[in-house]
Scaffold this motif. Structure first.
Motif, PDB file in Angstrom:
ATOM      1  N   TYR A   1       0.851  -1.181   0.000  1.00 57.70           N
ATOM      2  CA  TYR A   1       0.000   0.000   0.000  1.00 57.70           C
ATOM      3  C   TYR A   1       0.895   1.243   0.000  1.00 57.70           C
ATOM      4  CZ  TYR A   1      -3.280  -3.552   1.619  1.00 57.70           C
ATOM      5  OH  TYR A   1      -4.025  -4.710   1.739  1.00 57.70           O
ATOM      6  N   TYR A   2       0.628   2.157  -0.920  1.00 64.05           N
ATOM      7  CA  TYR A   2       1.431   3.365  -1.052  1.00 64.05           C
ATOM      8  C   TYR A   2       0.532   4.591  -1.160  1.00 64.05           C
ATOM      9  CZ  TYR A   2       5.187   0.160  -2.505  1.00 64.05           C
ATOM     10  OH  TYR A   2       6.106  -0.859  -2.575  1.00 64.05           O
ATOM     11  N   ILE A   3       0.983   5.707  -0.628  1.00 63.75           N
ATOM     12  CA  ILE A   3       0.476   7.000  -1.060  1.00 63.75           C
ATOM     13  C   ILE A   3       1.450   7.470  -2.126  1.00 63.75           C
ATOM     14  CG2 ILE A   3       0.058   9.402  -0.424  1.00 63.75           C
ATOM     15  CD1 ILE A   3      -0.854   8.439   2.293  1.00 63.75           C
ATOM     16  N   ALA A   4       0.964   7.555  -3.351  1.00 58.63           N
ATOM     17  CA  ALA A   4       1.833   7.773  -4.509  1.00 58.63           C
ATOM     18  C   ALA A   4       1.348   8.950  -5.342  1.00 58.63           C
ATOM     19  CB  ALA A   4       1.873   6.516  -5.378  1.00 58.63           C
TER      20      ALA A   4
ATOM     21  N   ARG B   1       9.116  -4.698 -11.841  1.00 54.34           N
ATOM     22  CA  ARG B   1      10.119  -3.633 -11.869  1.00 54.34           C
ATOM     23  C   ARG B   1       9.527  -2.314 -11.374  1.00 54.34           C
ATOM     24  NH1 ARG B   1      12.649  -4.928 -17.852  1.00 54.34           N
ATOM     25  NH2 ARG B   1      14.005  -6.659 -17.217  1.00 54.34           N
ATOM     26  N   PHE B   2       8.300  -2.042 -11.769  1.00 50.73           N
ATOM     27  CA  PHE B   2       7.656  -0.804 -11.345  1.00 50.73           C
ATOM     28  C   PHE B   2       7.562  -0.742  -9.826  1.00 50.73           C
ATOM     29  CE2 PHE B   2       3.909   1.438  -9.869  1.00 50.73           C
ATOM     30  CZ  PHE B   2       4.002   2.658 -10.527  1.00 50.73           C
ATOM     31  N   PHE B   3       7.092  -1.809  -9.204  1.00 47.05           N
ATOM     32  CA  PHE B   3       6.924  -1.781  -7.756  1.00 47.05           C
ATOM     33  C   PHE B   3       8.258  -1.875  -7.017  1.00 47.05           C
ATOM     34  CE2 PHE B   3       2.457  -2.535  -8.757  1.00 47.05           C
ATOM     35  CZ  PHE B   3       1.859  -1.661  -7.854  1.00 47.05           C
ATOM     36  N   SER B   4       9.243  -2.512  -7.608  1.00 44.82           N
ATOM     37  CA  SER B   4      10.574  -2.506  -6.998  1.00 44.82           C
ATOM     38  C   SER B   4      11.130  -1.092  -6.939  1.00 44.82           C
ATOM     39  CB  SER B   4      11.525  -3.417  -7.788  1.00 44.82           C
ATOM     40  OG  SER B   4      11.150  -4.767  -7.651  1.00 44.82           O
ATOM     41  N   ALA B   5      10.973  -0.343  -8.044  1.00 44.60           N
ATOM     42  CA  ALA B   5      11.445   1.041  -8.083  1.00 44.60           C
ATOM     43  C   ALA B   5      10.649   1.920  -7.130  1.00 44.60           C
ATOM     44  CB  ALA B   5      11.345   1.579  -9.509  1.00 44.60           C
ATOM     45  N   LEU B   6       9.343   1.695  -7.052  1.00 46.64           N
ATOM     46  CA  LEU B   6       8.502   2.471  -6.147  1.00 46.64           C
ATOM     47  C   LEU B   6       8.896   2.213  -4.700  1.00 46.64           C
ATOM     48  CD1 LEU B   6       6.015   4.350  -6.792  1.00 46.64           C
ATOM     49  CD2 LEU B   6       4.591   2.487  -5.920  1.00 46.64           C
ATOM     50  N   ARG B   7       9.153   0.963  -4.392  1.00 44.49           N
ATOM     51  CA  ARG B   7       9.546   0.563  -3.032  1.00 44.49           C
ATOM     52  C   ARG B   7      10.871   1.231  -2.657  1.00 44.49           C
ATOM     53  NH1 ARG B   7      10.087  -4.657  -4.036  1.00 44.49           N
ATOM     54  NH2 ARG B   7       7.842  -4.769  -4.421  1.00 44.49           N
ATOM     55  N   ALA B   8      11.803   1.264  -3.600  1.00 46.35           N
ATOM     56  CA  ALA B   8      13.116   1.845  -3.334  1.00 46.35           C
ATOM     57  C   ALA B   8      13.033   3.348  -3.122  1.00 46.35           C
ATOM     58  CB  ALA B   8      14.068   1.521  -4.483  1.00 46.35           C
ATOM     59  N   ALA B   9      12.098   4.005  -3.797  1.00 44.40           N
ATOM     60  CA  ALA B   9      11.990   5.458  -3.710  1.00 44.40           C
ATOM     61  C   ALA B   9      11.121   5.921  -2.554  1.00 44.40           C
ATOM     62  CB  ALA B   9      11.427   6.001  -5.026  1.00 44.40           C
ATOM     63  N   ALA B  10      10.380   5.016  -1.946  1.00 42.64           N
ATOM     64  CA  ALA B  10       9.375   5.401  -0.955  1.00 42.64           C
ATOM     65  C   ALA B  10       9.949   5.612   0.434  1.00 42.64           C
ATOM     66  CB  ALA B  10       8.277   4.344  -0.899  1.00 42.64           C
ATOM     67  N   GLY B  11       9.423   6.601   1.117  1.00 45.47           N
ATOM     68  CA  GLY B  11       9.639   6.702   2.546  1.00 45.47           C
ATOM     69  C   GLY B  11       8.676   5.769   3.247  1.00 45.47           C
ATOM     70  N   VAL B  12       9.035   5.287   4.405  1.00 49.74           N
ATOM     71  CA  VAL B  12       8.212   4.313   5.126  1.00 49.74           C
ATOM     72  C   VAL B  12       7.396   5.033   6.184  1.00 49.74           C
ATOM     73  CG1 VAL B  12       8.218   2.267   6.603  1.00 49.74           C
ATOM     74  CG2 VAL B  12       9.815   2.434   4.684  1.00 49.74           C
ATOM     75  N   VAL B  13       6.095   4.759   6.184  1.00 51.09           N
ATOM     76  CA  VAL B  13       5.187   5.336   7.166  1.00 51.09           C
ATOM     77  C   VAL B  13       4.521   4.187   7.909  1.00 51.09           C
ATOM     78  CG1 VAL B  13       3.143   6.750   7.555  1.00 51.09           C
ATOM     79  CG2 VAL B  13       4.767   7.365   5.748  1.00 51.09           C
ATOM     80  N   GLY B  14       4.786   4.057   9.213  1.00 51.13           N
ATOM     81  CA  GLY B  14       4.121   3.053  10.036  1.00 51.13           C
ATOM     82  C   GLY B  14       2.889   3.673  10.661  1.00 51.13           C
ATOM     83  N   GLU B  15       1.905   2.861  10.902  1.00 50.53           N
ATOM     84  CA  GLU B  15       0.683   3.340  11.537  1.00 50.53           C
ATOM     85  C   GLU B  15       0.394   2.474  12.754  1.00 50.53           C
ATOM     86  OE1 GLU B  15      -2.721   4.349   9.424  1.00 50.53           O
ATOM     87  OE2 GLU B  15      -1.706   4.694   7.530  1.00 50.53           O
ATOM     88  N   GLU B  16      -0.351   3.059  13.640  1.00 50.43           N
ATOM     89  CA  GLU B  16      -0.796   2.306  14.798  1.00 50.43           C
ATOM     90  C   GLU B  16      -1.711   1.200  14.345  1.00 50.43           C
ATOM     91  OE1 GLU B  16      -3.297   2.990  18.962  1.00 50.43           O
ATOM     92  OE2 GLU B  16      -2.750   4.676  17.687  1.00 50.43           O
TER      93      GLU B  16
END
Length: 212
Positions: A160-163, A194-209
């Motif tokens: 799940y991403y905010i993109a 490949r698309f999601f690998s690149a997205l994962r690498a570029a993403a900041g991680v946001v944890g939620e309660e």
């Protein structure tokens, strides 16, 4: 091969790829450049930095500058039953708020392009209540991008991403041009990976309660 054929090949090899231009002022663009979205038509527009700056942070108007921030929601809460209640026929979709229509809309990719699906409001509201990050989605320019394909086949966890909205439409275009036959063929699944690998690498991680 004749000398004229070699000359033609040399000219072809030396010819430069046409430069992209800003769709507002026609200035040449670098490969990486800002995008604007036109909320009324949902059209993505290529822009130079000078033109894009005119629309920084503007909540209304003909264009809005697309955010470049990518956030991966590592503690996102969604059960299989909740996903099924959204009535999306595949395990991939993106959700965003349309400022023009004043509602959440959802699209999923297909071999023919982006397809809008009816979004049951009660089901969506339940998911929002369990995931407060969704309250921070910027209308028109950011989307919740969901990838549950690996999860559906028990190969990987759901993602799940905010993109940025342009990344969501880029995924749609990628699927459209690489899909072959009934199942898509190996190329499309490689490109999706490949698309999601690149997205994962570029993403900041946001944890939620976590919510029970």
């Amino acid at each position: 091969m004749s000398s004229s054929t070699f000359a033609t090949l040399r000219r072809f090899a030396r010819s430069k790829r046409p430069l992209e231009q800003c769709e507002l002022c026609a200035a040449p663009l670098a490969h990486e450049h800002p995008h604007l979205v036109q909320p009324a038509s949902r059209q993505i527009v290529c822009a130079c930095e000078a033109c894009a700056m005119l629309f920084d942070g503007m909540p209304a108007g003909k264009y809005r500058r697309v955010s470049r921030e990518i956030r991966r929601l590592t503690s996102f809460q969604m059960t299989d039953a909740q996903w099924e209640s959204l009535l999306i026929p595949i395990n991939m979709a993106f959700f965003f708020r349309s400022s023009v229509e004043n509602r959440m809309v959802v699209f999923y990719p297909s071999p023919a392009g982006a397809v809008e699906s009816l979004l049951p409001i009660d089901a969506w509201n339940e998911i929002v209540q369990e995931n407060t990050a969704l309250n921070q989605l910027q209308p028109d320019i950011e989307a919740l991008l969901v990838n549950r394909i690996g999860h559906a086949h028990e190969r990987s966890q759901a993602e799940y991403y905010i993109a940025p909205i342009d990344e969501c439409y880029r995924l749609v275009g990628l699927i459209r041009v690489t899909w072959k036959g009934l199942s898509g063929g190996s190329e499309v699944w490689t490109e999706i990976g490949r698309f999601f690998s690149a997205l994962r690498a570029a993403a900041g991680v946001v944890g939620e309660e976590a919510h029970a």
